[in-house]
Design a protein around this motif. Structure first.
Motif, PDB file in Angstrom:
ATOM      1  N   GLU A  42       0.841  -1.212   0.000  1.00  0.00           N
ATOM      2  CA  GLU A  42       0.000   0.000   0.000  1.00  0.00           C
ATOM      3  C   GLU A  42       0.884   1.273   0.000  1.00  0.00           C
ATOM      4  O   GLU A  42       0.584   2.266  -0.680  1.00  0.00           O
ATOM      5  CB  GLU A  42      -0.895  -0.126   1.238  1.00  0.00           C
ATOM      6  CG  GLU A  42      -1.346   1.070   1.960  1.00  0.00           C
ATOM      7  CD  GLU A  42      -1.730   0.713   3.433  1.00  0.00           C
ATOM      8  OE1 GLU A  42      -2.033   1.660   4.123  1.00  0.00           O
ATOM      9  OE2 GLU A  42      -1.714  -0.468   3.861  1.00  0.00           O
ATOM     10  N   GLU A  45       2.493   1.714  -3.367  1.00  0.00           N
ATOM     11  CA  GLU A  45       1.466   2.245  -4.264  1.00  0.00           C
ATOM     12  C   GLU A  45       1.363   3.764  -4.110  1.00  0.00           C
ATOM     13  O   GLU A  45       1.375   4.510  -5.095  1.00  0.00           O
ATOM     14  CB  GLU A  45       0.145   1.518  -3.925  1.00  0.00           C
ATOM     15  CG  GLU A  45      -1.160   2.167  -4.324  1.00  0.00           C
ATOM     16  CD  GLU A  45      -1.327   2.261  -5.828  1.00  0.00           C
ATOM     17  OE1 GLU A  45      -0.848   1.360  -6.533  1.00  0.00           O
ATOM     18  OE2 GLU A  45      -1.920   3.276  -6.289  1.00  0.00           O
ATOM     19  N   GLN A  46       1.307   4.238  -2.855  1.00  0.00           N
ATOM     20  CA  GLN A  46       1.160   5.684  -2.617  1.00  0.00           C
ATOM     21  C   GLN A  46       2.386   6.448  -3.142  1.00  0.00           C
ATOM     22  O   GLN A  46       2.257   7.481  -3.797  1.00  0.00           O
ATOM     23  CB  GLN A  46       1.018   5.958  -1.119  1.00  0.00           C
ATOM     24  CG  GLN A  46      -0.315   5.502  -0.548  1.00  0.00           C
ATOM     25  CD  GLN A  46      -0.295   5.475   0.995  1.00  0.00           C
ATOM     26  OE1 GLN A  46       0.650   5.924   1.639  1.00  0.00           O
ATOM     27  NE2 GLN A  46      -1.350   4.917   1.584  1.00  0.00           N
ATOM     28  N   CYS A  48       4.561   5.548  -5.429  1.00  0.00           N
ATOM     29  CA  CYS A  48       4.679   5.500  -6.899  1.00  0.00           C
ATOM     30  C   CYS A  48       3.625   6.382  -7.566  1.00  0.00           C
ATOM     31  O   CYS A  48       3.903   7.008  -8.598  1.00  0.00           O
ATOM     32  CB  CYS A  48       4.567   4.053  -7.391  1.00  0.00           C
ATOM     33  SG  CYS A  48       5.984   3.060  -6.900  1.00  0.00           S
ATOM     34  N   ALA A  49       2.424   6.440  -6.967  1.00  0.00           N
ATOM     35  CA  ALA A  49       1.381   7.298  -7.545  1.00  0.00           C
ATOM     36  C   ALA A  49       1.836   8.754  -7.488  1.00  0.00           C
ATOM     37  O   ALA A  49       1.709   9.505  -8.467  1.00  0.00           O
ATOM     38  CB  ALA A  49       0.070   7.100  -6.783  1.00  0.00           C
ATOM     39  N   LEU A  50       2.409   9.144  -6.344  1.00  0.00           N
ATOM     40  CA  LEU A  50       2.884  10.535  -6.214  1.00  0.00           C
ATOM     41  C   LEU A  50       4.037  10.812  -7.175  1.00  0.00           C
ATOM     42  O   LEU A  50       4.114  11.877  -7.783  1.00  0.00           O
ATOM     43  CB  LEU A  50       3.360  10.785  -4.784  1.00  0.00           C
ATOM     44  CG  LEU A  50       2.306  11.115  -3.723  1.00  0.00           C
ATOM     45  CD1 LEU A  50       2.995  11.388  -2.390  1.00  0.00           C
ATOM     46  CD2 LEU A  50       1.472  12.317  -4.135  1.00  0.00           C
ATOM     47  N   SER A  52       4.689   9.374 -10.003  1.00  0.00           N
ATOM     48  CA  SER A  52       4.183   9.434 -11.370  1.00  0.00           C
ATOM     49  C   SER A  52       3.483  10.772 -11.632  1.00  0.00           C
ATOM     50  O   SER A  52       3.652  11.393 -12.688  1.00  0.00           O
ATOM     51  CB  SER A  52       3.236   8.245 -11.569  1.00  0.00           C
ATOM     52  OG  SER A  52       2.714   8.256 -12.843  1.00  0.00           O
ATOM     53  N   ALA A  53       2.725  11.227 -10.620  1.00  0.00           N
ATOM     54  CA  ALA A  53       2.002  12.500 -10.780  1.00  0.00           C
ATOM     55  C   ALA A  53       2.990  13.670 -10.867  1.00  0.00           C
ATOM     56  O   ALA A  53       2.705  14.691 -11.488  1.00  0.00           O
ATOM     57  CB  ALA A  53       1.047  12.698  -9.603  1.00  0.00           C
ATOM     58  N   GLY A 212       5.791  14.574  -4.861  1.00  0.00           N
ATOM     59  CA  GLY A 212       6.116  13.214  -5.289  1.00  0.00           C
ATOM     60  C   GLY A 212       7.516  13.059  -5.879  1.00  0.00           C
ATOM     61  O   GLY A 212       7.909  11.954  -6.246  1.00  0.00           O
ATOM     62  N   ASP A 231       6.362  -2.206  -9.647  1.00  0.00           N
ATOM     63  CA  ASP A 231       5.310  -1.214  -9.900  1.00  0.00           C
ATOM     64  C   ASP A 231       5.458  -0.650 -11.313  1.00  0.00           C
ATOM     65  O   ASP A 231       6.541  -0.195 -11.687  1.00  0.00           O
ATOM     66  CB  ASP A 231       5.393  -0.076  -8.879  1.00  0.00           C
ATOM     67  CG  ASP A 231       4.171   0.817  -8.966  1.00  0.00           C
ATOM     68  OD1 ASP A 231       3.296   0.721  -8.084  1.00  0.00           O
ATOM     69  OD2 ASP A 231       4.072   1.605  -9.949  1.00  0.00           O
ATOM     70  N   ARG A 233       4.757   2.032 -12.608  1.00  0.00           N
ATOM     71  CA  ARG A 233       5.139   3.453 -12.751  1.00  0.00           C
ATOM     72  C   ARG A 233       6.641   3.663 -12.576  1.00  0.00           C
ATOM     73  O   ARG A 233       7.165   4.711 -12.935  1.00  0.00           O
ATOM     74  CB  ARG A 233       4.346   4.304 -11.752  1.00  0.00           C
ATOM     75  CG  ARG A 233       2.868   4.385 -12.145  1.00  0.00           C
ATOM     76  CD  ARG A 233       1.996   4.769 -11.002  1.00  0.00           C
ATOM     77  NE  ARG A 233       1.952   3.703  -9.999  1.00  0.00           N
ATOM     78  CZ  ARG A 233       0.985   3.536  -9.108  1.00  0.00           C
ATOM     79  NH1 ARG A 233      -0.046   4.348  -9.111  1.00  0.00           N
ATOM     80  NH2 ARG A 233       1.035   2.557  -8.230  1.00  0.00           N
TER      81      ARG A 233
END
Ligand code: NAP
Length: 530
Positions: A42, A45-46, A48-50, A52-53, A212, A231, A233
């Motif tokens: 989890e 995930e957080q 990598c999402a940041l 990528s953004a 991020g 991941d 990303r």
């Protein structure tokens, strides 16, 4: 600063929910506070999402804006003062002066990348202007620049808690390239990692960059590390550590739906060739230099000279005798972690039990825990050639001398070596022809060739290569130290027949960034850097 034991995901401190990691003082085996609860899928995930953004905004920062960010990280690290040195000392057993030097190197490295980013040569701008009249076919307008690969996963090294960890060479070069970075902290120095991670987060805030751009995760390599590399990303990986760890990450990267490059620096025994005239003229001085390099930092350098190759005879006997005398006087040194100490002892025991190698000398026995005792082994070329195990890296202050019966045996031993970070030649004028004959082999084997020096001590500069054929690294085409390390995290994009106003500024005809360009096959004179 009070250590929290928390991860950093963007600008947020986040508590993990897996087994806790604790720093251990290897000099005493004392467990250090606080506990660092490990992250899970989890948290990967957080982060990598940041990351990528953040990518598109971060990669389009101006060259000067990105350079100021790198400088700001250096300033924030320096502002940590003695707290950083004390924590790193407690977590690694490395002497304070060594850590102060390493902090200096870390900050110089960040500043060197700042200058590199500003100069913009890494964009490698190439312009082939349109030739509408060309016969038999017209040529389009074609322009190339380098862009960052995307978010990069970095695995800090245990043996350089500053210069090759959270804000070390991999992170600095990825950030310089325009890649957001997610670091998997090395479990051996979690507090040092938190301090440095905080410094990067403050620099991000001060420079107004997307949060991020940097995250720092704790946890096991097998869970958090593999999840990070897997991941989609994440677009590249930087790693320094064991061969097994590097290969596990390489495999995880290759089985993804979209495989990605892994730049893993793994194991090297850094052969040293002693040529006859040099050996005859200065055996004792060579022994002194060799033992100094071998035992530096308890031998825990990737460039540690673990193998010596030379022709049998009285000169080599003198060298072995002088080396043995010095090894016997060497005090034991605290190794980085109980695990690394155990691995060292086990590798030394394996060599001791190998009937093909005999112990020429042992250093003094230490009194506290995790005390690495220096070792010198000797073998013959025929045995070395017959047993591949004699090439295994012993991470610590142990070396093997291979006695050869002839130049041809030296050639065979050299030819059979695995890929290496370095190969060292000690030679005098009378040795030049023999050395020249070996160069084609050595160039195939190693990333850096040195004459009359010692491989430990890696300059951070433009010409450095800290890399080499497998298993020294997983990708021999690059370096993890020096400004060329930025190239690992870039890829070229070509723009064909773009209107000038739609081109990135680096490629516009008027060259508003004053970049060095290859224009219609000619290198343009550079007016000045931004
Ligand atoms: P390591 O065990 O390779 O660990 C380095 C990093 O990789 C850690 O973050 C570790 O996570 C992770 N990792 C290890 N195995 C993994 C796996 N199977 N899957 C996913 N992630 C994995 O290196 P180390 O702890 O620094 O030292 C151990 C040995 O590595 C030494 O004895 C030495 O032989 C070698 N070493 C070589 C160099 C070099 O410069 N060539 C430098 C340091 C060490 P965890 O947090 O879970 O451990």
């Amino acid at each position: 600063m009070t250590l929290t034991g928390h991860m950093l995901i963007g600008q947020h401190t986040v508590a993990g929910n897996r087994a806790a990691i604790r720093g251990i003082d290897p000099a005493t085996d004392a467990v250090l506070e606080p506990a660092y609860a490990g992250g899970s899928a989890e948290h990967v995930e957080q982060a990598c999402a940041l990351a990528s953004a953040a990518l598109d905004a971060y990669r389009e920062t101006t060259l000067s804006g990105r350079a100021e960010f790198l400088q700001s990280i250096a300033e924030e690290i320096e502002a940590l003062g003695d707290e950083l040195i004390e924590r790193a000392h407690a977590e690694t057993g490395l002497p304070r002066p060594r850590l102060q030097g390493e902090r200096r190197r870390t900050c110089q490295q960040l500043r060197l990348f700042a200058r590199t980013v500003r100069a913009g040569e890494w964009l490698d701008v190439r312009v082939d202007t349109a030739q509408p009249q060309r016969q038999p076919l017209p040529r389009s307008d074609l322009r190339q620049r380098q862009i960052p690969l995307g978010p990069v996963a970095v695995f800090g090294a245990s043996n350089f808690p500053l210069a090759f960890s959270v804000a070390g060479g991999d992170t600095a070069s990825a950030l310089a390239a325009g890649c957001p970075v997610v670091v998997k902290a090395h479990s051996a120095h979690p507090g040092t990692s938190e301090l440095v991670g905080g410094a990067i987060a403050r620099a991000i805030k001060a420079c107004g960059l997307p949060e991020g751009v940097f995250s720092l995760l704790y946890g096991s390599g097998r869970e958090v590390g593999i999840a990070l590399v897997s991941d989609p990303r994440i677009k590249a990986v930087g790693f320094t550590g064991s061969r097994s760890g590097g290969l596990a990450l390489l495999q995880a990267a290759q089985v993804r739906a979209e495989p990605i490059p892994v730049y893993a620096e793994m194991s090297s025994i850094n052969p040293v060739l002693l040529f006859p005239a040099a050996l005859h003229n200065r055996a004792r001085a060579l022994a002194e230099g060799f033992v100094g390099s071998l035992t530096l930092g308890a031998g825990q350098f990737c460039t540690n000279p673990g193998l010596v190759i030379a022709c049998k005879g009285p000169a080599l006997d003198s060298f072995i005798e002088a080396t043995a005398e010095q090894i016997k006087r060497q005090a034991a040194q605290t190794m980085l972690t109980p695990g690394i100490f155990k691995a060292y002892e086990s590798a030394v025991n394996t060599l001791t039990e190998n009937s093909a190698a005999h112990i020429a000398a042992q250093g003094q026995i230490g009194s506290g825990p995790n005390q690495g005792q220096a070792h010198l082994f000797v073998t013959d070329a025929a045995d070395f050639l017959a047993d591949h195990n004699l090439q295994a890296e012993t991470f610590g202050a142990a070396a093997l001398i291979v006695q050869c019966a002839s130049d041809d045996e030296i050639r065979q031993v050299t030819e059979q070596l695995e890929g290496q970070l370095t190969a060292t030649l000690h030679l005098d004028d009378a040795d030049l022809e023999q050395a020249r004959a070996l160069l084609p082999i050595l160039e195939r084997k190693a990333g850096r060739l040195l004459v009359n020096g010692w491989p430990t001590g890696v300059e951070v500069c433009n010409a450095m290569v800290h890399g080499g054929p497998f298993p020294a690294t997983s990708d021999a085409r690059t370096t993890s130290v020096g400004t060329a390390a930025i190239l690992r995290f870039l890829r070229p994009v070509c723009y064909q027949d773009f209107p000038d106003s739609l081109l990135p500024s680096a490629l516009q005809q008027a060259n508003p960034l004053h970049l060095s360009r290859l224009l219609d096959g000619h290198r343009e004179a550079l007016a000045h850097a931004e």
